[in-house]
Design a protein around this motif. Sequence first.
Motif, PDB file in Angstrom:
ATOM      1  N   GLN A   1      30.442  37.990  48.320  1.00  0.00           N
ATOM      2  CA  GLN A   1      30.343  39.445  48.488  1.00  0.00           C
ATOM      3  C   GLN A   1      30.061  40.168  47.159  1.00  0.00           C
ATOM      4  OE1 GLN A   1      34.048  40.683  50.292  1.00  0.00           O
ATOM      5  NE2 GLN A   1      33.695  39.512  52.172  1.00  0.00           N
ATOM      6  N   PHE A   2      29.658  39.436  46.133  1.00  0.00           N
ATOM      7  CA  PHE A   2      29.471  40.041  44.813  1.00  0.00           C
ATOM      8  C   PHE A   2      28.002  40.344  44.528  1.00  0.00           C
ATOM      9  CE2 PHE A   2      33.324  37.423  44.526  1.00  0.00           C
ATOM     10  CZ  PHE A   2      34.240  38.410  44.201  1.00  0.00           C
ATOM     11  N   LEU A   3      27.793  41.471  43.863  1.00  0.00           N
ATOM     12  CA  LEU A   3      26.453  41.888  43.441  1.00  0.00           C
ATOM     13  C   LEU A   3      26.421  41.978  41.917  1.00  0.00           C
ATOM     14  CD1 LEU A   3      25.915  44.883  45.911  1.00  0.00           C
ATOM     15  CD2 LEU A   3      25.132  42.518  46.218  1.00  0.00           C
ATOM     16  N   ILE A   4      25.221  41.841  41.356  1.00  0.00           N
ATOM     17  CA  ILE A   4      25.055  41.985  39.905  1.00  0.00           C
ATOM     18  C   ILE A   4      24.165  43.184  39.615  1.00  0.00           C
ATOM     19  CG2 ILE A   4      24.349  40.885  37.754  1.00  0.00           C
ATOM     20  CD1 ILE A   4      26.673  39.472  39.125  1.00  0.00           C
ATOM     21  N   TYR A   5      24.673  44.089  38.793  1.00  0.00           N
ATOM     22  CA  TYR A   5      23.878  45.205  38.291  1.00  0.00           C
ATOM     23  C   TYR A   5      23.512  44.892  36.838  1.00  0.00           C
ATOM     24  CZ  TYR A   5      24.791  48.261  42.298  1.00  0.00           C
ATOM     25  OH  TYR A   5      24.821  48.814  43.545  1.00  0.00           O
TER      26      TYR A   5
ATOM     27  N   ALA B   1      24.800  41.881  32.328  1.00  0.00           N
ATOM     28  CA  ALA B   1      25.097  41.682  33.743  1.00  0.00           C
ATOM     29  C   ALA B   1      26.472  42.259  34.058  1.00  0.00           C
ATOM     30  CB  ALA B   1      25.053  40.196  34.090  1.00  0.00           C
ATOM     31  N   LEU B   2      26.551  43.130  35.057  1.00  0.00           N
ATOM     32  CA  LEU B   2      27.801  43.782  35.443  1.00  0.00           C
ATOM     33  C   LEU B   2      28.093  43.486  36.907  1.00  0.00           C
ATOM     34  CD1 LEU B   2      27.100  47.235  33.754  1.00  0.00           C
ATOM     35  CD2 LEU B   2      28.515  45.384  32.866  1.00  0.00           C
ATOM     36  N   ILE B   3      29.253  42.916  37.181  1.00  0.00           N
ATOM     37  CA  ILE B   3      29.597  42.522  38.544  1.00  0.00           C
ATOM     38  C   ILE B   3      30.132  43.699  39.346  1.00  0.00           C
ATOM     39  CG2 ILE B   3      31.955  41.835  37.946  1.00  0.00           C
ATOM     40  CD1 ILE B   3      31.668  39.548  39.987  1.00  0.00           C
ATOM     41  N   ARG B   4      29.779  43.725  40.633  1.00  0.00           N
ATOM     42  CA  ARG B   4      30.320  44.669  41.595  1.00  0.00           C
ATOM     43  C   ARG B   4      30.717  43.890  42.843  1.00  0.00           C
ATOM     44  NH1 ARG B   4      29.993  47.000  37.501  1.00  0.00           N
ATOM     45  NH2 ARG B   4      28.933  48.962  37.012  1.00  0.00           N
ATOM     46  N   TRP B   5      31.774  44.355  43.484  1.00  0.00           N
ATOM     47  CA  TRP B   5      32.255  43.698  44.705  1.00  0.00           C
ATOM     48  C   TRP B   5      31.855  44.556  45.893  1.00  0.00           C
ATOM     49  CZ3 TRP B   5      38.222  42.981  45.820  1.00  0.00           C
ATOM     50  CH2 TRP B   5      38.385  42.355  47.057  1.00  0.00           C
ATOM     51  N   GLN B   6      30.963  44.045  46.732  1.00  0.00           N
ATOM     52  CA  GLN B   6      30.538  44.768  47.930  1.00  0.00           C
ATOM     53  C   GLN B   6      31.522  44.459  49.053  1.00  0.00           C
ATOM     54  OE1 GLN B   6      27.698  47.024  48.192  1.00  0.00           O
ATOM     55  NE2 GLN B   6      29.067  47.499  49.905  1.00  0.00           N
ATOM     56  N   HIS B   7      32.602  45.248  49.081  1.00  0.00           N
ATOM     57  CA  HIS B   7      33.677  45.013  50.058  1.00  0.00           C
ATOM     58  C   HIS B   7      33.207  45.470  51.445  1.00  0.00           C
ATOM     59  CE1 HIS B   7      37.604  45.326  52.036  1.00  0.00           C
ATOM     60  NE2 HIS B   7      38.103  44.593  51.054  1.00  0.00           N
ATOM     61  N   PRO B   8      33.442  44.682  52.491  1.00  0.00           N
ATOM     62  CA  PRO B   8      32.954  45.044  53.824  1.00  0.00           C
ATOM     63  C   PRO B   8      33.536  46.343  54.370  1.00  0.00           C
ATOM     64  CG  PRO B   8      34.432  43.136  53.931  1.00  0.00           C
ATOM     65  CD  PRO B   8      34.139  43.381  52.488  1.00  0.00           C
ATOM     66  N   GLU B   9      34.712  46.764  53.886  1.00  0.00           N
ATOM     67  CA  GLU B   9      35.335  47.998  54.380  1.00  0.00           C
ATOM     68  C   GLU B   9      35.445  49.073  53.300  1.00  0.00           C
ATOM     69  OE1 GLU B   9      39.086  46.774  55.924  1.00  0.00           O
ATOM     70  OE2 GLU B   9      38.204  45.561  57.539  1.00  0.00           O
TER      71      GLU B   9
ATOM     72  N   MET C   1      34.544  48.666  41.872  1.00  0.00           N
ATOM     73  CA  MET C   1      34.256  48.506  40.451  1.00  0.00           C
ATOM     74  C   MET C   1      35.139  47.412  39.832  1.00  0.00           C
ATOM     75  SD  MET C   1      31.836  50.655  39.727  1.00  0.00           S
ATOM     76  CE  MET C   1      31.162  50.302  41.337  1.00  0.00           C
ATOM     77  N   PRO C   2      34.687  46.800  38.732  1.00  0.00           N
ATOM     78  CA  PRO C   2      35.436  45.706  38.092  1.00  0.00           C
ATOM     79  C   PRO C   2      36.874  46.068  37.724  1.00  0.00           C
ATOM     80  CG  PRO C   2      33.242  45.852  37.172  1.00  0.00           C
ATOM     81  CD  PRO C   2      33.405  47.042  38.060  1.00  0.00           C
ATOM     82  N   ASN C   3      37.112  47.317  37.296  1.00  0.00           N
ATOM     83  CA  ASN C   3      38.466  47.719  36.897  1.00  0.00           C
ATOM     84  C   ASN C   3      39.481  47.561  38.027  1.00  0.00           C
ATOM     85  OD1 ASN C   3      37.685  48.344  34.323  1.00  0.00           O
ATOM     86  ND2 ASN C   3      37.555  50.548  34.655  1.00  0.00           N
ATOM     87  N   ASP C   4      38.982  47.515  39.265  1.00  0.00           N
ATOM     88  CA  ASP C   4      39.871  47.443  40.417  1.00  0.00           C
ATOM     89  C   ASP C   4      40.160  46.019  40.880  1.00  0.00           C
ATOM     90  OD1 ASP C   4      40.152  50.230  40.589  1.00  0.00           O
ATOM     91  OD2 ASP C   4      38.299  50.423  41.754  1.00  0.00           O
ATOM     92  N   PHE C   5      39.528  45.026  40.240  1.00  0.00           N
ATOM     93  CA  PHE C   5      39.820  43.660  40.698  1.00  0.00           C
ATOM     94  C   PHE C   5      39.785  42.588  39.606  1.00  0.00           C
ATOM     95  CE2 PHE C   5      35.206  44.005  41.208  1.00  0.00           C
ATOM     96  CZ  PHE C   5      34.727  42.769  40.798  1.00  0.00           C
ATOM     97  N   ILE C   6      39.170  42.851  38.467  1.00  0.00           N
ATOM     98  CA  ILE C   6      39.035  41.802  37.447  1.00  0.00           C
ATOM     99  C   ILE C   6      40.398  41.394  36.868  1.00  0.00           C
ATOM    100  CG2 ILE C   6      38.186  41.289  35.120  1.00  0.00           C
ATOM    101  CD1 ILE C   6      36.093  40.926  37.257  1.00  0.00           C
TER     102      ILE C   6
ATOM    103  N   VAL D   1      26.347  37.875  29.719  1.00  0.00           N
ATOM    104  CA  VAL D   1      27.345  37.757  30.779  1.00  0.00           C
ATOM    105  C   VAL D   1      28.735  37.803  30.146  1.00  0.00           C
ATOM    106  CG1 VAL D   1      28.265  36.273  32.599  1.00  0.00           C
ATOM    107  CG2 VAL D   1      25.794  36.359  32.196  1.00  0.00           C
ATOM    108  N   ASN D   2      29.625  38.588  30.726  1.00  0.00           N
ATOM    109  CA  ASN D   2      31.014  38.641  30.238  1.00  0.00           C
ATOM    110  C   ASN D   2      31.763  37.387  30.666  1.00  0.00           C
ATOM    111  OD1 ASN D   2      31.516  41.554  29.111  1.00  0.00           O
ATOM    112  ND2 ASN D   2      30.296  41.818  30.967  1.00  0.00           N
TER     113      ASN D   2
END
Length: 390
Positions: free
Chosen positions: A177-181, A198-206, A211-216, A255-256
């Motif tokens: 479910q991850f996207l790269i910006y 490269a910056l990761i984003r989580w495309q949550h189904p709901e 944003m990374p700050n909310d899950f990394i 890449v981080n």
Amino acid sequence: MTYLPRALATAKAHHSMLAILFIDLDDFKNINDTLGHSAGDQLLCTVAMRLRSVVRASDKIIRIGGDEFTVILEAIHIEEEAAHIAFSINQILREPFDISRDTTPQKNKIGASIGISIFPRDGQDVETLIKNADIAMYAAKTGCKGQFRFYDHTLYEDIKMRLNTEQELLQAIKEDQFLIYYQPRVQTLTGKLLGVEALIRWQHPERGLVMPNDFISLAEETGLINPIGEIVVDKVCAQLATWIKQGVEVVPVSVNVSPHQFNEGKVKKMLAANLEKYAIPAKLLEIELTESAMMRNVGDIFDEITAINGMGIKVHVDDFGTGYSSLSLLQRLDMDVLKIDQAFTSQLGRGKDGEIFFTAIVSMAKALGMRVVAEGVETIEQLRILQTLS
């Protein structure tokens, strides 16, 4: 479990308060791992004596297993009494412990995280009070070790949310479910594109785009950062291969990499495997490691960074200025790029101090043969100031 029900019955009969302190020793495992279990046992005995020295004669101390203790405070009148004892416990357990090893005394520091539940406010029975004190202790430990916290109902909701997010992260890894910006890095004077991050984003189904700050940070604490980091590198290399196939003029992508990935000692192998899988030149892949993480794990990452440099992959020091790295360390690790944290970029144009800091960093970087990246340039004035320093 035998004594506490009687103590609760007494508190109910006298309409008095009772407090339970759930104590978990911080970093006790390090003592067992480095000095052995006999030293750990010796430490536990000393902890028990110190606990006894700061509680009242009527209070009960129980070691319930491992490095966990419970203190029962009966007949208290206000919460501050429990807070005072918890503070005293924190203070006395911060003092170094003399632990004998091979007949030679050795000073060691630990500390404790303490959760407090109060009867009748936080529960009417033994199980609920202990559970809530445990929840409060967990909150104290995840916040800042060596502290105490009182229970409140929001802590349970926070822990529940945390566990739910962990399960959702596992599902996100399984379902990709991850996207790269991609964020551009440009040359200050010409505006030429030099690379992208490269910056990761989580495309949550709901919840939508997370944003990374909310899950990394949770991913790092649970170890899920390792598979997530592998996903990011795989996606970046796949994208580079696609751009090359399409005839796009390709620039390096950074890449981080989490220090937790370095702790596993597999970063070099993971990078090499993906470069080979997608037939990508090593010069097109770069990694970023935060300055604070670099300082905490010098021994662990030195060999890995040396090997990564040997592959032809450049290494960036991310968020420079927020840690305490030394010039000798930067030279020793052979870093290629210093990325100055956005907090310092935002000060440009607000006074001379910001410009002086950047001037010093640029001069130092040039002396070390490193390039400088200013994060978060958002105004024309900031850009013009940076152009005078180039």
